[in-house]
Write a protein that holds these residues in place. Structure first.
Motif, PDB file in Angstrom:
ATOM      1  N   ARG A 131     -25.321   8.289 -73.789  1.00 50.25           N
ATOM      2  CA  ARG A 131     -24.467   8.357 -72.597  1.00 50.25           C
ATOM      3  C   ARG A 131     -25.305   8.758 -71.386  1.00 50.25           C
ATOM      4  O   ARG A 131     -26.387   9.329 -71.532  1.00 50.25           O
ATOM      5  N   GLU A 132     -24.804   8.434 -70.226  1.00 47.88           N
ATOM      6  CA  GLU A 132     -25.504   8.784 -68.997  1.00 47.88           C
ATOM      7  C   GLU A 132     -25.567  10.299 -68.828  1.00 47.88           C
ATOM      8  O   GLU A 132     -24.721  11.032 -69.353  1.00 47.88           O
ATOM      9  N   SER A 133     -26.570  10.754 -68.096  1.00 48.43           N
ATOM     10  CA  SER A 133     -26.761  12.192 -67.944  1.00 48.43           C
ATOM     11  C   SER A 133     -25.588  12.833 -67.218  1.00 48.43           C
ATOM     12  O   SER A 133     -25.170  12.377 -66.143  1.00 48.43           O
ATOM     13  N   ALA A 134     -25.060  13.882 -67.824  1.00 49.84           N
ATOM     14  CA  ALA A 134     -23.981  14.634 -67.189  1.00 49.84           C
ATOM     15  C   ALA A 134     -24.517  15.778 -66.346  1.00 49.84           C
ATOM     16  O   ALA A 134     -23.826  16.285 -65.461  1.00 49.84           O
ATOM     17  N   ALA A 135     -25.765  16.187 -66.602  1.00 48.42           N
ATOM     18  CA  ALA A 135     -26.316  17.367 -65.947  1.00 48.42           C
ATOM     19  C   ALA A 135     -27.261  17.035 -64.802  1.00 48.42           C
ATOM     20  O   ALA A 135     -27.467  17.858 -63.906  1.00 48.42           O
ATOM     21  N   VAL A 136     -27.842  15.829 -64.835  1.00 51.50           N
ATOM     22  CA  VAL A 136     -28.869  15.477 -63.843  1.00 51.50           C
ATOM     23  C   VAL A 136     -28.439  14.217 -63.092  1.00 51.50           C
ATOM     24  O   VAL A 136     -28.282  13.161 -63.697  1.00 51.50           O
ATOM     25  N   VAL A 238     -33.216   5.681 -64.969  1.00 52.15           N
ATOM     26  CA  VAL A 238     -33.619   4.672 -65.946  1.00 52.15           C
ATOM     27  C   VAL A 238     -32.639   4.651 -67.121  1.00 52.15           C
ATOM     28  O   VAL A 238     -32.265   3.583 -67.623  1.00 52.15           O
ATOM     29  N   LEU A 239     -32.201   5.831 -67.548  1.00 49.08           N
ATOM     30  CA  LEU A 239     -31.211   5.915 -68.616  1.00 49.08           C
ATOM     31  C   LEU A 239     -29.925   5.189 -68.225  1.00 49.08           C
ATOM     32  O   LEU A 239     -29.341   4.446 -69.028  1.00 49.08           O
ATOM     33  N   ARG A 240     -29.487   5.357 -67.001  1.00 49.85           N
ATOM     34  CA  ARG A 240     -28.266   4.688 -66.529  1.00 49.85           C
ATOM     35  C   ARG A 240     -28.435   3.174 -66.556  1.00 49.85           C
ATOM     36  O   ARG A 240     -27.564   2.458 -67.064  1.00 49.85           O
ATOM     37  N   VAL A 249     -27.932   2.562 -77.308  1.00 51.52           N
ATOM     38  CA  VAL A 249     -28.725   3.727 -77.681  1.00 51.52           C
ATOM     39  C   VAL A 249     -30.092   3.592 -77.021  1.00 51.52           C
ATOM     40  O   VAL A 249     -30.754   2.559 -77.146  1.00 51.52           O
ATOM     41  N   ILE A 250     -30.516   4.645 -76.323  1.00 47.81           N
ATOM     42  CA  ILE A 250     -31.793   4.647 -75.615  1.00 47.81           C
ATOM     43  C   ILE A 250     -32.692   5.689 -76.272  1.00 47.81           C
ATOM     44  O   ILE A 250     -32.285   6.840 -76.456  1.00 47.81           O
ATOM     45  N   TYR A 265     -36.479  16.011 -71.003  1.00 43.87           N
ATOM     46  CA  TYR A 265     -35.657  14.963 -71.614  1.00 43.87           C
ATOM     47  C   TYR A 265     -34.354  15.537 -72.161  1.00 43.87           C
ATOM     48  O   TYR A 265     -33.303  14.902 -72.063  1.00 43.87           O
ATOM     49  N   ARG A 266     -34.424  16.740 -72.711  1.00 43.25           N
ATOM     50  CA  ARG A 266     -33.184  17.365 -73.215  1.00 43.25           C
ATOM     51  C   ARG A 266     -32.205  17.622 -72.079  1.00 43.25           C
ATOM     52  O   ARG A 266     -30.999  17.413 -72.234  1.00 43.25           O
ATOM     53  N   ARG A 267     -32.708  18.052 -70.934  1.00 40.36           N
ATOM     54  CA  ARG A 267     -31.816  18.305 -69.797  1.00 40.36           C
ATOM     55  C   ARG A 267     -31.156  17.013 -69.316  1.00 40.36           C
ATOM     56  O   ARG A 267     -30.003  17.024 -68.873  1.00 40.36           O
ATOM     57  N   VAL A 268     -31.875  15.917 -69.414  1.00 40.53           N
ATOM     58  CA  VAL A 268     -31.307  14.632 -69.006  1.00 40.53           C
ATOM     59  C   VAL A 268     -30.238  14.164 -70.002  1.00 40.53           C
ATOM     60  O   VAL A 268     -29.333  13.409 -69.619  1.00 40.53           O
ATOM     61  N   GLY A 269     -30.335  14.622 -71.255  1.00 45.75           N
ATOM     62  CA  GLY A 269     -29.317  14.255 -72.240  1.00 45.75           C
ATOM     63  C   GLY A 269     -29.842  13.698 -73.540  1.00 45.75           C
ATOM     64  O   GLY A 269     -29.057  13.324 -74.421  1.00 45.75           O
TER      65      GLY A 269
END
Length: 281
Positions: A131-136, A238-240, A249-250, A265-269
């Protein structure tokens, strides 16, 4: 030494069986699956042989033997058979890479004959996000690299590769193959960067893509801009892109000693879902 192998190059007509094996582990195998889906099994197009190990007459495990030696869904007996074939053939690869357990077992057979390796990276966490980052928040200035910008992004790609691998990708053939690969990713719309005054300050690529999973590679921030918070918003962007347009799945893998990158990377999700290993020659 080793027992006689029960392994052979797969026939191009076995494509469906090969894909059946590869799709058992879609995240682990994304890089090779993408190549097979694009090129088939002809060694000239694939860039190497695909070896198959058969159990009760059924294809059960694979090993890609090209510039990299990559065990795929390889059970212990298959790893042993792949090792013997590799020893008979002699080392032609520049690295051995894959899931840590299988790769470590393969290297244990090959090391007495192929050592010393230039470097062994025994623990490279495999990370994934769905899923897209919820925190960043995604960096709005990170965008696809255009075809006419290959020459602008190439120096950043070379710098990243040299820093990560320890050798320049321009060695040997003068970088022709590497430049072609960079241009291929740009042309496919899988190269992303943030440009400032015409220079790349952040970049990453989707190096392999299948309908089930894709793999981000080449994450890089210009050295003079590190510590300014460019990497996490860049990765979120890039994840989005990847989730919306490529795969559900990325994934990526990172060296265990790079604690800062793993935390970023963990902070991004991203979360850790496995471990890779690389043996570099």
């Amino acid at each position: 030494m080793l027992t006689a192998p029960s392994v052979r190059p797969v026939d191009p007509a076995e494509l469906d069986d090969v894909l059946r094996v590869l799709r058992r582990e879609p995240v682990n195998n994304a890089f090779i699956t993408a190549r097979v889906e694009t090129a088939g099994l002809d060694p000239w197009r694939l860039g190497g042989e695909m070896w198959g190990w058969y159990s009760a007459g059924r294809l059960a495990s694979l090993c890609y033997a090209g510039a990299n030696l990559v065990p795929l869904c390889a059970e212990p007996a298959a790893v042993r058979a792949f090792a013997e074939r590799a020893l008979r053939q002699g080392r032609r690869c520049s690295s051995i890479v894959g899931p840590a357990e299988e790769t470590a077992a393969l290297w244990s057979y090959l090391e007495p004959h192929w050592a010393p390796a230039r470097e062994v990276r025994a623990c490279q966490p495999l990370m994934a996000a769905e899923r897209e980052s919820a925190a960043v928040p995604a960096d709005p200035q990170v965008r696809r690299v255009r075809r006419d910008e290959v020459e602008r992004v190439l120096p950043a790609c070379v710098a990243m590769f040299t820093e990560e691998v320890g050798v320049s990708p321009l060695a040997g053939d003068g970088g022709l193959l590497y430049q072609a690969r960079v241009a291929e990713l740009v042309g496919a719309g899988r190269s992303f960067a943030r440009f400032e005054d015409g220079r790349v300050v952040f970049k990453a690529e989707i190096g392999a893509a299948t309908s089930a999973a894709c793999q981000i590679q080449g994450v890089w921030v210009a050295p003079e801009r590190r510590g300014e918070g460019l990497s996490e918003p860049g990765m979120a962007a890039v994840l989005r892109y990847a989730l919306r347009e490529v795969s559900p799945v990325i994934s990526l893998y990172v060296n265990d000693f790079n604690a800062a990158a793993r935390a970023s990377y963990r902070r991004v999700g991203f979360r850790e879902v496995g471990t890779f290993m690389s043996v570099l020659f």
